[in-house]
Design a protein around this motif. Structure first.
Motif, PDB file in Angstrom:
ATOM      1  N   GLY A 255       0.806  -1.219   0.000  1.00  0.00           N
ATOM      2  CA  GLY A 255       0.000   0.000   0.000  1.00  0.00           C
ATOM      3  C   GLY A 255       0.838   1.269   0.000  1.00  0.00           C
ATOM      4  O   GLY A 255       0.362   2.338   0.384  1.00  0.00           O
ATOM      5  N   VAL A 256       2.080   1.168  -0.451  1.00  0.00           N
ATOM      6  CA  VAL A 256       2.967   2.347  -0.509  1.00  0.00           C
ATOM      7  C   VAL A 256       2.962   2.884  -1.942  1.00  0.00           C
ATOM      8  O   VAL A 256       3.157   2.095  -2.875  1.00  0.00           O
ATOM      9  CB  VAL A 256       4.411   1.961  -0.103  1.00  0.00           C
ATOM     10  N   PRO A 257       2.750   4.189  -2.130  1.00  0.00           N
ATOM     11  CA  PRO A 257       2.769   4.714  -3.503  1.00  0.00           C
ATOM     12  C   PRO A 257       4.132   4.458  -4.161  1.00  0.00           C
ATOM     13  O   PRO A 257       5.168   4.751  -3.573  1.00  0.00           O
ATOM     14  CB  PRO A 257       2.556   6.229  -3.323  1.00  0.00           C
ATOM     15  N   THR A 258       4.105   3.898  -5.341  1.00  0.00           N
ATOM     16  CA  THR A 258       5.357   3.496  -5.998  1.00  0.00           C
ATOM     17  C   THR A 258       5.179   3.370  -7.499  1.00  0.00           C
ATOM     18  O   THR A 258       4.061   3.168  -7.977  1.00  0.00           O
ATOM     19  CB  THR A 258       5.826   2.129  -5.435  1.00  0.00           C
ATOM     20  N   THR A 259       6.288   3.462  -8.218  1.00  0.00           N
ATOM     21  CA  THR A 259       6.280   3.037  -9.613  1.00  0.00           C
ATOM     22  C   THR A 259       6.151   1.513  -9.594  1.00  0.00           C
ATOM     23  O   THR A 259       6.467   0.871  -8.605  1.00  0.00           O
ATOM     24  CB  THR A 259       7.590   3.429 -10.325  1.00  0.00           C
ATOM     25  N   ARG A 260       5.671   0.954 -10.682  1.00  0.00           N
ATOM     26  CA  ARG A 260       5.460  -0.502 -10.741  1.00  0.00           C
ATOM     27  C   ARG A 260       6.500  -1.146 -11.657  1.00  0.00           C
ATOM     28  O   ARG A 260       7.268  -0.455 -12.325  1.00  0.00           O
ATOM     29  CB  ARG A 260       4.050  -0.794 -11.297  1.00  0.00           C
ATOM     30  N   ALA A 261       6.481  -2.478 -11.700  1.00  0.00           N
ATOM     31  CA  ALA A 261       7.381  -3.187 -12.609  1.00  0.00           C
ATOM     32  C   ALA A 261       6.582  -4.233 -13.366  1.00  0.00           C
ATOM     33  O   ALA A 261       5.905  -5.061 -12.761  1.00  0.00           O
ATOM     34  CB  ALA A 261       8.507  -3.845 -11.830  1.00  0.00           C
ATOM     35  N   LEU A 262       6.643  -4.168 -14.694  1.00  0.00           N
ATOM     36  CA  LEU A 262       5.939  -5.150 -15.524  1.00  0.00           C
ATOM     37  C   LEU A 262       6.759  -6.421 -15.675  1.00  0.00           C
ATOM     38  O   LEU A 262       6.239  -7.519 -15.555  1.00  0.00           O
ATOM     39  CB  LEU A 262       5.663  -4.553 -16.921  1.00  0.00           C
ATOM     40  N   SER A 263       8.063  -6.247 -15.957  1.00  0.00           N
ATOM     41  CA  SER A 263       8.841  -7.424 -16.354  1.00  0.00           C
ATOM     42  C   SER A 263      10.308  -7.262 -16.021  1.00  0.00           C
ATOM     43  O   SER A 263      10.811  -6.148 -15.863  1.00  0.00           O
ATOM     44  CB  SER A 263       8.697  -7.624 -17.863  1.00  0.00           C
ATOM     45  N   LEU A 264      10.962  -8.407 -15.952  1.00  0.00           N
ATOM     46  CA  LEU A 264      12.418  -8.461 -15.794  1.00  0.00           C
ATOM     47  C   LEU A 264      12.927  -9.417 -16.864  1.00  0.00           C
ATOM     48  O   LEU A 264      12.524 -10.586 -16.906  1.00  0.00           O
ATOM     49  CB  LEU A 264      12.750  -8.983 -14.391  1.00  0.00           C
ATOM     50  N   CYS A 265      13.781  -8.898 -17.746  1.00  0.00           N
ATOM     51  CA  CYS A 265      14.345  -9.722 -18.819  1.00  0.00           C
ATOM     52  C   CYS A 265      15.859  -9.772 -18.705  1.00  0.00           C
ATOM     53  O   CYS A 265      16.491  -8.766 -18.367  1.00  0.00           O
ATOM     54  CB  CYS A 265      14.007  -9.128 -20.193  1.00  0.00           C
ATOM     55  N   LEU A 266      16.430 -10.895 -19.021  1.00  0.00           N
ATOM     56  CA  LEU A 266      17.876 -10.977 -19.205  1.00  0.00           C
ATOM     57  C   LEU A 266      18.182 -10.524 -20.628  1.00  0.00           C
ATOM     58  O   LEU A 266      17.362 -10.716 -21.536  1.00  0.00           O
ATOM     59  CB  LEU A 266      18.348 -12.416 -19.016  1.00  0.00           C
ATOM     60  N   THR A 267      19.370  -9.961 -20.818  1.00  0.00           N
ATOM     61  CA  THR A 267      19.711  -9.473 -22.161  1.00  0.00           C
ATOM     62  C   THR A 267      20.595 -10.449 -22.922  1.00  0.00           C
ATOM     63  O   THR A 267      20.740 -10.347 -24.134  1.00  0.00           O
ATOM     64  CB  THR A 267      20.473  -8.137 -22.062  1.00  0.00           C
ATOM     65  N   GLY A 268      21.242 -11.374 -22.182  1.00  0.00           N
ATOM     66  CA  GLY A 268      22.204 -12.269 -22.834  1.00  0.00           C
ATOM     67  C   GLY A 268      23.587 -11.655 -22.913  1.00  0.00           C
ATOM     68  O   GLY A 268      24.548 -12.314 -23.325  1.00  0.00           O
ATOM     69  N   ASP A 269      23.717 -10.393 -22.498  1.00  0.00           N
ATOM     70  CA  ASP A 269      25.017  -9.706 -22.484  1.00  0.00           C
ATOM     71  C   ASP A 269      25.610  -9.720 -21.084  1.00  0.00           C
ATOM     72  O   ASP A 269      24.894  -9.872 -20.109  1.00  0.00           O
ATOM     73  CB  ASP A 269      24.813  -8.237 -22.887  1.00  0.00           C
ATOM     74  N   LYS A 270      26.917  -9.514 -21.032  1.00  0.00           N
ATOM     75  CA  LYS A 270      27.578  -9.318 -19.737  1.00  0.00           C
ATOM     76  C   LYS A 270      27.861  -7.834 -19.551  1.00  0.00           C
ATOM     77  O   LYS A 270      28.110  -7.111 -20.522  1.00  0.00           O
ATOM     78  CB  LYS A 270      28.906 -10.086 -19.704  1.00  0.00           C
ATOM     79  N   VAL A 271      27.801  -7.400 -18.306  1.00  0.00           N
ATOM     80  CA  VAL A 271      28.041  -5.987 -17.995  1.00  0.00           C
ATOM     81  C   VAL A 271      29.132  -5.924 -16.929  1.00  0.00           C
ATOM     82  O   VAL A 271      29.079  -6.679 -15.947  1.00  0.00           O
ATOM     83  CB  VAL A 271      26.737  -5.337 -17.466  1.00  0.00           C
ATOM     84  N   MET A 272      30.120  -5.058 -17.121  1.00  0.00           N
ATOM     85  CA  MET A 272      31.212  -4.947 -16.139  1.00  0.00           C
ATOM     86  C   MET A 272      30.795  -4.017 -15.010  1.00  0.00           C
ATOM     87  O   MET A 272      30.345  -2.895 -15.238  1.00  0.00           O
ATOM     88  CB  MET A 272      32.476  -4.383 -16.795  1.00  0.00           C
ATOM     89  N   ARG A 273      30.948  -4.489 -13.779  1.00  0.00           N
ATOM     90  CA  ARG A 273      30.631  -3.643 -12.624  1.00  0.00           C
ATOM     91  C   ARG A 273      31.663  -3.845 -11.520  1.00  0.00           C
ATOM     92  O   ARG A 273      32.023  -4.986 -11.202  1.00  0.00           O
ATOM     93  CB  ARG A 273      29.259  -4.002 -12.041  1.00  0.00           C
ATOM     94  N   ASP A 274      32.072  -2.726 -10.947  1.00  0.00           N
ATOM     95  CA  ASP A 274      32.972  -2.746  -9.802  1.00  0.00           C
ATOM     96  C   ASP A 274      32.088  -2.511  -8.577  1.00  0.00           C
ATOM     97  O   ASP A 274      31.872  -1.372  -8.158  1.00  0.00           O
ATOM     98  CB  ASP A 274      34.012  -1.626  -9.974  1.00  0.00           C
ATOM     99  N   MET A 275      31.552  -3.597  -8.027  1.00  0.00           N
ATOM    100  CA  MET A 275      30.472  -3.477  -7.046  1.00  0.00           C
ATOM    101  C   MET A 275      30.880  -2.637  -5.833  1.00  0.00           C
ATOM    102  O   MET A 275      30.070  -1.909  -5.275  1.00  0.00           O
ATOM    103  CB  MET A 275      30.016  -4.864  -6.604  1.00  0.00           C
TER     104      MET A 275
END
Ligand code: AMP
Ligand code: MG
Length: 534
Positions: free
Chosen positions: A167-187
């Motif tokens: 019950g908290v006002p928020t943006t919503r999320a329809l979907s989560l997709c994988l892209t098949g790509d790798k992304v570099m991140r320095d966590m």
């Protein structure tokens, strides 16, 4: 077109792209990083990806958008919502905005990795903007890549839906997709970048406008574009306010202040810490937006922040959120005043935030405690409770569910109190001696207060359980789902989505999702410490 075709194909969704139709566009078509002047947005297409794959979707959001099961199951769905295919009715764009980050004006920011696909009109005639997060660079990507990794996308997807069901006002999320790509991140920003799976979340909201969309034009003294955007926003998202005159703009600001107060009261109620309350992360509709290094308070601690980037200043810690919301609103007010209005009504808006927040908080505390008419001396009872929480690690979520079970007719003993609320303590051994005496004293007074209130226990319990969730997206649960997802197992994401659809229900058999943080998660990255790297 056959009847079947109509239900199966995304091509038949209706779009009406007002934002791009009515507002000034960046005249330069190239997708190159730049300062964009006198424009509300730049047209930009999502970057194609090699292996789009739908991981999970929210059936409530699909329904809200008028999407059938066939549409979601179609091959096109992952193509469209991972960014490979743009439907002819869409008109993709990235918005220009600025923002105050950690108290400083940061200049132009903009949708650096968000691409709006357009405005869908559902069968009820409601308008919903669809936005891909992580679909490649835009003119606003600055030095970054425009992409998002699986771990942060799982967190955004699950939390936005969990917040909605709470019950908290928020943006919503329809979907989560994988892209098949790798992304570099320095966590941890410590010089150890890793290749992580790339992902795209499709977010949904009536508007993704932020305080920073207005601030940017004011900072550049571009009152003409500012005026157009304000007029557009009032006409489309606040039509009940009437023609956008200077007086209307002040009333509009007043409403934004009230909506923001409501949102923050909810955050405090459920124990949500946004983590990066910069003005570019504040929605003009009073929605929770941009799920980055957010977290849920486990042991109640007002100075807790999940965001390691903010660990020293703790500007955005749990207890500071109302104060920061007010500061952010003041920045928005300053940006709007040049449109010809008087200062005073804006000052009144700011005051309205404080009044709304104070009243909203009292009502919320009364509801959490199950007191039907919250009175001024109940504030002290609530404050004493919070100070008791500070004396030993106490899980706020578990505590309020346990408190609802209190029997007002039975005299409580220290042993009975330990039995009732013990599970909320991270170390039950601490609940003894002086601390147990203090708790006994508090419970005794609380019980007396409830007796005075006269609400039957059953009704009080029901009311308390309707505002004190049993299930929240505990930091370690999200991390467990991420750990499995990174090995290709998405079952826990789906199970959490199911559990979090009914956060106030007992859900027998699902107790494992309502347990306090296990010891392994206390200092584990992703559970108690998060960076902005996502
Ligand atoms: P945030 O701290 O996530 O709210 O982001 C602040 C700004 O940085 C926004 O303008 C984002 O669009 C931008 N940003 C964050 N991450 C990325 C990324 N990976 N690529 C491009 N822009 C980004
Ligand atoms: Mg942001």
């Amino acid at each position: 077109m056959s009847q079947d075709d109509h239900f199966c194909s995304l091509e038949h969704l209706k779009f009406d792209n007002r934002f791009t139709r009515d507002l000034p566009a960046d005249p330069w078509a190239a997708n190159a990083r730049r300062q964009v002047q006198k424009s509300c947005y730049s047209r930009v297409k999502p970057t194609p990806v090699p292996g789009p794959r739908l991981v999970v979707h929210s059936r409530e959001v699909a329904e809200l958008l008028g999407m059938t099961g066939e549409m979601v199951a179609s091959v096109d769905f992952a193509q469209v919502f991972a960014g490979n295919k743009v439907l002819p009715v869409m008109d993709p764009f990235a918005m220009c905005y600025g923002g105050h980050q950690f108290g400083q004006w940061a200049g132009q920011l903009g949708d650096g990795r968000a691409i709006n696909l357009g405005e869908l009109v559902n069968p009820e005639g409601q308008r919903w903007t669809l936005q891909l997060k992580g679909a490649g660079p835009t003119p606003y990507s600055r030095t970054a890549d425009g992409l998002a990794v699986l771990r942060s996308s799982v967190r955004e997807f699950l939390c936005s839906e969990a917040m909605h069901h709470l019950g908290v006002p928020t943006t919503r999320a329809l979907s989560l997709c994988l892209t098949g790509d790798k992304v570099m991140r320095d966590m941890f920003y410590n010089g150890n970048p890793q290749a992580e799976p790339g992902a795209v979340v499709c977010r949904v909201a009536q508007s993704f406008l932020r305080f920073g969309n207005f601030e940017i034009f004011s900072s550049r003294n571009d009152l003409e574009t500012l005026g157009k955007l304000v007029e557009f926003t009032i006409c489309n998202d606040f039509p009940h306010l009437g023609e956008p005159t200077p007086a209307t703009i002040a009333r509009w600001f007043h409403e934004i202040c009230e909506r923001t107060a409501t949102m923050v009261v909810h955050w405090m109620r459920v124990g949500f810490v946004h983590g990066v309350m910069n003005t570019d992360n504040m929605s003009i509709l009073g929605l929770t937006i941009d799920y980055g290094p957010y977290g849920w308070v486990e042991d109640y601690n007002p100075s807790w922040t999940p965001n390691t980037t903010d660990a020293s200043g703790r500007r955005y810690c749990y207890g500071n959120q109302p104060r920061i919301a007010l500061w952010n609103l003041a920045q928005l007010g300053n940006a709007l005043i040049p449109l010809g209005g008087e200062v005073e009504p804006f000052q009144k808006g700011i005051e309205a935030f404080s009044a709304s927040y104070a009243l909203g908080r009292e009502t919320m505390l009364g509801q959490k405690l199950g007191i039907s008419t919250f009175q001024s001396n109940d504030v002290a009872l609530a404050e004493e409770l919070f100070s008791l929480f500070g004396m030993a690690e106490t899980d706020m979520t578990l505590f309020f569910r346990a408190l609802a079970r209190l029997d007002t007719q039975t005299e409580t003993t220290p042993a009975g109190i330990k039995e009732l609320i013990g599970e909320a303590f991270y170390s039950i051994d601490e609940l003894k001696g002086e601390l147990l005496t203090k708790w006994a004293d508090w419970v005794f007074r609380y019980q007396a207060r409830l007796k005075g209130d006269g609400l039957p226990d059953g009704i009080r319990r029901e009311r308390m359980n309707a505002v004190n969730p049993k299930f929240v997206l505990r930091n370690y649960l999200a991390q467990e789902a991420i750990d499995l997802a990174e090995q290709g197992d998405f079952s826990l994401i789906r199970e959490l989505l199911e559990v979090l659809r009914l956060p106030y229900d007992e859900q027998a058999g699902r107790e494992r999702f309502a347990q306090k943080r296990p010891d392994w998660a206390r200092h584990r990255a992703g559970c108690s410490m998060l960076s902005c790297s996502s």
